[in-house]
Design a protein around this motif. Sequence first.
Motif, mmCIF file in Angstrom:
data_model
loop_
_atom_site.group_PDB
_atom_site.id
_atom_site.type_symbol
_atom_site.label_atom_id
_atom_site.label_comp_id
_atom_site.label_asym_id
_atom_site.label_seq_id
_atom_site.Cartn_x
_atom_site.Cartn_y
_atom_site.Cartn_z
ATOM 1 N N TYR A 138 0.837 -1.185 0.000
ATOM 2 C CA TYR A 138 0.000 0.000 0.000
ATOM 3 C C TYR A 138 0.878 1.243 0.000
ATOM 4 C CZ TYR A 138 -3.747 -3.167 1.548
ATOM 5 O OH TYR A 138 -4.653 -4.183 1.645
ATOM 6 N N THR A 139 0.315 2.330 -0.489
ATOM 7 C CA THR A 139 0.948 3.636 -0.342
ATOM 8 C C THR A 139 0.322 4.322 0.860
ATOM 9 O OG1 THR A 139 1.354 3.837 -2.722
ATOM 10 C CG2 THR A 139 1.409 5.857 -1.422
ATOM 11 N N ALA A 140 1.147 4.769 1.790
ATOM 12 C CA ALA A 140 0.637 5.344 3.035
ATOM 13 C C ALA A 140 0.660 6.863 2.978
ATOM 14 C CB ALA A 140 1.472 4.860 4.217
ATOM 15 N N LYS A 141 -0.248 7.471 3.713
ATOM 16 C CA LYS A 141 -0.220 8.921 3.899
ATOM 17 C C LYS A 141 0.135 9.213 5.349
ATOM 18 C CE LYS A 141 -5.167 9.574 4.909
ATOM 19 N NZ LYS A 141 -6.387 10.331 4.520
ATOM 20 N N VAL A 142 0.757 10.349 5.563
ATOM 21 C CA VAL A 142 1.195 10.744 6.898
ATOM 22 C C VAL A 142 0.064 11.481 7.602
ATOM 23 C CG1 VAL A 142 2.863 12.069 8.239
ATOM 24 C CG2 VAL A 142 3.583 10.914 6.130
ATOM 25 N N ILE A 143 -0.382 10.942 8.725
ATOM 26 C CA ILE A 143 -1.406 11.599 9.532
ATOM 27 C C ILE A 143 -0.780 12.698 10.383
ATOM 28 C CG2 ILE A 143 -3.159 11.273 11.321
ATOM 29 C CD1 ILE A 143 -3.819 10.029 8.596
ATOM 30 N N GLY A 144 0.409 12.413 10.906
ATOM 31 C CA GLY A 144 1.117 13.407 11.710
ATOM 32 C C GLY A 144 2.441 12.862 12.187
ATOM 33 N N THR A 145 3.337 13.756 12.536
ATOM 34 C CA THR A 145 4.651 13.350 13.045
ATOM 35 C C THR A 145 4.996 14.160 14.290
ATOM 36 O OG1 THR A 145 5.864 14.963 11.699
ATOM 37 C CG2 THR A 145 5.462 12.790 10.723
ATOM 38 N N ASP A 146 5.901 13.617 15.105
ATOM 39 C CA ASP A 146 6.388 14.319 16.286
ATOM 40 C C ASP A 146 7.888 14.062 16.392
ATOM 41 O OD1 ASP A 146 6.328 15.791 18.714
ATOM 42 O OD2 ASP A 146 6.291 13.922 19.838
ATOM 43 N N SER A 147 8.679 15.048 15.984
ATOM 44 C CA SER A 147 10.123 14.860 15.963
ATOM 45 C C SER A 147 10.707 14.736 17.368
ATOM 46 C CB SER A 147 10.785 16.029 15.222
ATOM 47 O OG SER A 147 10.494 17.261 15.858
ATOM 48 N N ARG A 148 10.064 15.330 18.355
ATOM 49 C CA ARG A 148 10.613 15.303 19.716
ATOM 50 C C ARG A 148 10.620 13.893 20.301
ATOM 51 N NH1 ARG A 148 11.542 20.179 22.027
ATOM 52 N NH2 ARG A 148 10.698 21.990 20.944
ATOM 53 N N THR A 149 9.622 13.094 19.950
ATOM 54 C CA THR A 149 9.606 11.702 20.400
ATOM 55 C C THR A 149 9.988 10.733 19.287
ATOM 56 O OG1 THR A 149 7.215 11.595 19.923
ATOM 57 C CG2 THR A 149 7.868 12.079 22.197
ATOM 58 N N ASP A 150 10.271 11.258 18.088
ATOM 59 C CA ASP A 150 10.652 10.451 16.930
ATOM 60 C C ASP A 150 9.563 9.449 16.565
ATOM 61 O OD1 ASP A 150 12.206 9.580 14.813
ATOM 62 O OD2 ASP A 150 13.318 8.121 16.017
ATOM 63 N N LEU A 151 8.315 9.916 16.532
ATOM 64 C CA LEU A 151 7.191 9.055 16.180
ATOM 65 C C LEU A 151 6.437 9.616 14.981
ATOM 66 C CD1 LEU A 151 5.811 8.283 19.755
ATOM 67 C CD2 LEU A 151 6.941 6.656 18.212
ATOM 68 N N ALA A 152 5.878 8.713 14.182
ATOM 69 C CA ALA A 152 5.064 9.106 13.031
ATOM 70 C C ALA A 152 3.870 8.184 12.939
ATOM 71 C CB ALA A 152 5.885 9.050 11.740
ATOM 72 N N LEU A 153 2.712 8.759 12.641
ATOM 73 C CA LEU A 153 1.485 7.982 12.470
ATOM 74 C C LEU A 153 1.103 7.998 10.992
ATOM 75 C CD1 LEU A 153 -0.831 6.435 13.891
ATOM 76 C CD2 LEU A 153 -2.066 8.612 14.012
#
Length: 475
Positions: A138-153
């Motif tokens: 599948y091709t995914a889209k980015v819902i959101g990211t948080d660089s401070r905790t190094d997490l991406a949804l």
Amino acid sequence: MNRLLKQINIGAVSVFMMFSMFAHAAELPDFTKLVEKASPAVVNISTEQMVMTKTAAEGNNPQLGPNSQELNEFFRHFFGQQPFNGGNGGESQAPKERERSSLGSGFIISPDGYILTNNHVIDGADVIHVRLNDRREYTAKVIGTDSRTDLALLKIDAKDLPTVKMGDSDKLKAGQWVLAIGSPFGFDYTVTAGVVSATGRNLPSDNYVPFIQTDVAINPGNSGGPLFDLDGEVVGINSQIYTRSGGFMGVSFAIPSKVAMSVVDQLKANGKVSRAWLGVLIQDVNSDLAESFGLKRPHGALISRVMPDSPAKKAGLKSGDIILAFDGNKINHSGELPYIVGQMKSGDKVDVEVFRDGKDKTIALSLESRPDNQKTLEQKKQDENRLGMVVADVPAELAKRLDIEGGVIVKQVIGGTASRNGLAQGDVITMLNGQAIKGAEDFSEIAKKIPNDRSVPMRVIRDGYPMFIPFKITK
């Protein structure tokens, strides 16, 4: 008789040793059922990023004379391909885009396609591909990211997907068995196991995460993959390793599941993470500082600066105060404070216990949201340096050897633009966008005026060979 007794004793010892080995083996965990159940929810993540390069056919350029082959070797090293087309009378071909792929791991947290991974796995990607255990892609889209905790949804368009069960990372203890599933070096669904080495680790560059330290083998490609406990529940997201060799050395770090799910909830709701802001710069208290301030033992977070118009300033906190407790949480090391503050919300009212002038004092304050203009020093440097590199004036000896005046030398490639355009440490830049570079300050001023999404010429000297390259800054 003695010989017979000796043989009996030896036999008894052998039987005892074998029994001990079998008993010890029986105590070791069997991970097979856990892996069978959890693997379908683990995914492989690959990304595509567009970079600028030049292509050309092999051969010498007659316009450059007998040394053109050496230049071609230089260009091959710089761009990965030849710069000149010997078959077309030495005319260079136009720049074109080339895809660069990166690899990581992730895991499905809901049947409708939400996937959790590390921010650094997908950072800067133009296209994100997700491959499931059954080889569907599948091709995914980015819902959101948080660089401070190094997490991406991420989110993929699918239904009825297998999911992991999230566990409680707060219950983890040193010595517990844990297991990782990921794609190190592209080897899909590799399983590694070990024990929790410590919890609540604070790393210098990551103040918002109390990391889980393990001895589970983690390598490039494992990033973003799940860390399971023996109940098959995700207790962490594998994120970093400590290494001097570039490979695994027995020390790896995972983001606790409690931190991750708090971030996920905000990313789902708002696409970003909002944190409370205190507005102080802090440092650890060592034994010498403790003695100088009159503390009986080294602990707490020493305030080195209070930001103007911050909650700390409004409440009356001062430089030199030592924060001993925040909202009832004892502060042993300074690195514990940012995480505690970051877990709270704007408007929360808290009591802060500080050590001031040899006495304990309690100060009440109300937390606020972090202003957009409050960024870490690292972020400010990267924002100001849009080219993604650290440069310095060319040393006099090198300038004399290259027969140049002015210019800058690349001391470090931070990433992003400089990396995508093929620059490397040690390159000397003498011209940018048609303007000669006098020095580092001049370079910064010229760089600020470069437009986005349009190639400009940059003159670079590498290994003594000068050349122009198209340099493009992408938003």
